[in-house]
Design a protein around this motif. Sequence first.
Motif, PDB file in Angstrom:
ATOM      1  N   ALA A 258     -14.379  50.536 -44.010  1.00 55.19           N
ATOM      2  CA  ALA A 258     -13.279  50.797 -43.322  1.00 55.19           C
ATOM      3  C   ALA A 258     -13.692  51.722 -42.400  1.00 55.19           C
ATOM      4  N   LEU A 259     -13.703  51.791 -41.035  1.00 55.69           N
ATOM      5  CA  LEU A 259     -13.809  52.915 -40.118  1.00 55.69           C
ATOM      6  C   LEU A 259     -12.630  53.529 -39.823  1.00 55.69           C
ATOM      7  N   ALA A 260     -12.564  54.932 -40.089  1.00 54.79           N
ATOM      8  CA  ALA A 260     -11.348  55.548 -39.619  1.00 54.79           C
ATOM      9  C   ALA A 260     -11.658  56.980 -39.482  1.00 54.79           C
ATOM     10  N   PRO A 261     -10.820  57.905 -38.927  1.00 63.19           N
ATOM     11  CA  PRO A 261     -11.009  59.384 -38.783  1.00 63.19           C
ATOM     12  C   PRO A 261     -11.401  59.789 -39.985  1.00 63.19           C
ATOM     13  N   THR A 262     -12.392  60.762 -40.165  1.00 64.42           N
ATOM     14  CA  THR A 262     -12.513  61.589 -41.111  1.00 64.42           C
ATOM     15  C   THR A 262     -11.303  62.343 -41.918  1.00 64.42           C
ATOM     16  N   ASP A 263     -11.039  62.231 -43.092  1.00 66.15           N
ATOM     17  CA  ASP A 263     -10.025  62.741 -43.917  1.00 66.15           C
ATOM     18  C   ASP A 263      -8.835  61.878 -43.774  1.00 66.15           C
ATOM     19  N   ALA A 264      -8.969  60.692 -43.232  1.00 70.38           N
ATOM     20  CA  ALA A 264      -7.585  59.703 -43.104  1.00 70.38           C
ATOM     21  C   ALA A 264      -7.352  59.353 -44.138  1.00 70.38           C
ATOM     22  N   PHE A 265      -8.138  59.455 -45.491  1.00 72.47           N
ATOM     23  CA  PHE A 265      -7.746  58.715 -46.522  1.00 72.47           C
ATOM     24  C   PHE A 265      -7.239  60.115 -47.690  1.00 72.47           C
TER      25      PHE A 265
ATOM     26  N   GLY B 167      -5.581  62.386 -49.969  1.00 74.84           N
ATOM     27  CA  GLY B 167      -4.091  62.387 -50.526  1.00 74.84           C
ATOM     28  C   GLY B 167      -3.574  60.862 -50.630  1.00 74.84           C
ATOM     29  N   GLN B 168      -4.125  60.065 -50.463  1.00 71.72           N
ATOM     30  CA  GLN B 168      -3.544  58.644 -50.423  1.00 71.72           C
ATOM     31  C   GLN B 168      -3.501  58.015 -51.790  1.00 71.72           C
ATOM     32  N   GLY B 169      -4.445  58.430 -52.604  1.00 64.22           N
ATOM     33  CA  GLY B 169      -4.370  57.686 -54.108  1.00 64.22           C
ATOM     34  C   GLY B 169      -5.398  56.535 -53.815  1.00 64.22           C
ATOM     35  N   GLU B 170      -5.159  55.765 -54.908  1.00 68.09           N
ATOM     36  CA  GLU B 170      -6.232  54.575 -55.219  1.00 68.09           C
ATOM     37  C   GLU B 170      -6.072  53.535 -53.929  1.00 68.09           C
ATOM     38  N   TRP B 171      -4.901  53.257 -53.548  1.00 75.06           N
ATOM     39  CA  TRP B 171      -4.700  52.136 -52.425  1.00 75.06           C
ATOM     40  C   TRP B 171      -4.099  53.078 -51.204  1.00 75.06           C
ATOM     41  N   ALA B 172      -4.970  53.134 -50.226  1.00 69.99           N
ATOM     42  CA  ALA B 172      -4.491  53.763 -49.137  1.00 69.99           C
ATOM     43  C   ALA B 172      -3.947  52.791 -48.177  1.00 69.99           C
ATOM     44  N   GLY B 173      -3.158  53.598 -47.288  1.00 65.22           N
ATOM     45  CA  GLY B 173      -2.461  52.827 -46.374  1.00 65.22           C
ATOM     46  C   GLY B 173      -3.305  52.599 -45.169  1.00 65.22           C
ATOM     47  N   PRO B 174      -3.061  51.551 -44.331  1.00 61.92           N
ATOM     48  CA  PRO B 174      -4.076  51.268 -43.277  1.00 61.92           C
ATOM     49  C   PRO B 174      -3.767  51.564 -41.818  1.00 61.92           C
ATOM     50  N   ASP B 175      -2.859  52.768 -41.412  1.00 55.54           N
ATOM     51  CA  ASP B 175      -2.336  53.175 -40.430  1.00 55.54           C
ATOM     52  C   ASP B 175      -3.570  53.569 -39.692  1.00 55.54           C
ATOM     53  N   ASP B 176      -4.505  54.262 -40.133  1.00 58.08           N
ATOM     54  CA  ASP B 176      -5.472  54.974 -39.346  1.00 58.08           C
ATOM     55  C   ASP B 176      -6.712  54.230 -39.055  1.00 58.08           C
ATOM     56  N   VAL B 177      -6.690  53.388 -39.999  1.00 55.78           N
ATOM     57  CA  VAL B 177      -8.001  52.337 -39.907  1.00 55.78           C
ATOM     58  C   VAL B 177      -8.273  51.743 -38.557  1.00 55.78           C
ATOM     59  N   LEU B 178      -9.449  51.990 -37.919  1.00 57.79           N
ATOM     60  CA  LEU B 178      -9.976  51.490 -36.516  1.00 57.79           C
ATOM     61  C   LEU B 178     -10.623  49.976 -36.765  1.00 57.79           C
ATOM     62  N   MET B 179     -11.061  49.874 -37.769  1.00 59.74           N
ATOM     63  CA  MET B 179     -11.982  48.571 -38.041  1.00 59.74           C
ATOM     64  C   MET B 179     -12.297  48.394 -39.582  1.00 59.74           C
ATOM     65  N   VAL B 180     -12.080  47.263 -39.784  1.00 61.30           N
ATOM     66  CA  VAL B 180     -12.703  46.790 -41.361  1.00 61.30           C
ATOM     67  C   VAL B 180     -13.655  45.694 -41.072  1.00 61.30           C
ATOM     68  N   VAL B 181     -14.783  46.023 -42.197  1.00 57.30           N
ATOM     69  CA  VAL B 181     -15.884  45.277 -42.170  1.00 57.30           C
ATOM     70  C   VAL B 181     -16.132  44.344 -43.426  1.00 57.30           C
ATOM     71  N   GLU B 182     -16.280  43.091 -43.509  1.00 55.22           N
ATOM     72  CA  GLU B 182     -16.697  42.332 -44.379  1.00 55.22           C
ATOM     73  C   GLU B 182     -18.289  41.625 -44.060  1.00 55.22           C
ATOM     74  N   VAL B 183     -19.013  41.666 -45.134  1.00 54.27           N
ATOM     75  CA  VAL B 183     -20.242  41.034 -45.146  1.00 54.27           C
ATOM     76  C   VAL B 183     -20.222  40.013 -46.095  1.00 54.27           C
ATOM     77  N   THR B 184     -20.417  38.816 -45.821  1.00 56.33           N
ATOM     78  CA  THR B 184     -20.408  37.634 -46.707  1.00 56.33           C
ATOM     79  C   THR B 184     -21.065  37.747 -47.773  1.00 56.33           C
ATOM     80  N   SER B 185     -20.469  37.357 -48.940  1.00 55.78           N
ATOM     81  CA  SER B 185     -21.063  37.123 -50.335  1.00 55.78           C
ATOM     82  C   SER B 185     -21.584  35.824 -50.236  1.00 55.78           C
ATOM     83  N   TYR B 186     -22.725  35.559 -51.085  1.00 51.68           N
ATOM     84  CA  TYR B 186     -23.083  34.108 -51.322  1.00 51.68           C
ATOM     85  C   TYR B 186     -22.281  33.322 -52.407  1.00 51.68           C
TER      86      TYR B 186
END
Length: 172
Positions: free
Chosen positions: A67-74, A76-95
């Motif tokens: 997940a591409l985001a500004p540094t420090d975006a996450f 203090g957010q805990g284990e599951w972060a909010g997506p508000d500052d996310v600029l891009m998500v990346v998935e690489v397919t599995s086999y």
Amino acid sequence: MRVEEAPWLEFVHGKLWVKAVPDGTRGRIIEWLTRLCVRADPNRWLYAYQRLRIESGHEGNARPNAALAPTDAFVGQGEWAGPDDVLMVVEVTSYDEDTDRRDRVEKPRAYAETGIPVYLLIDRDACEVKVHSGPDGVRYEQVVTVPYGKTVTLPDPVGIELDTEPLKSWVR
């Protein structure tokens, strides 16, 4: 089963998905992409395997490959972060057998519903890259597909020209 061999779980669109544990080649692809993103803007970071709350109402959870985001975006957010500052998500397919439905159907829909501006799918089965952009709250309005070896633009807010030639070295 040892803990480090346990599968990763995601909850997307009311379905629990078992996500393949990352392999070394996937890690190398994320490393390559991280270097490109930081070179383009050192105030951003490509966070590998950042856990995100996704979907409208944030009732789903996903662990994108990056997940591409500004540094420090996450911070203090805990284990599951909010997506508000996310600029891009990346998935690489599995086999694995769930890749088609999970990475090509469910994830783009969930990320678009969440409003994440860019979804980059590096498809190792098809040897192509898909750039999804322009989320309208239901789906991505633009999808650009290029085979490995071509250059593709990751649109704003990412703003990077991505030469996919190196990906040819990382397929089986």
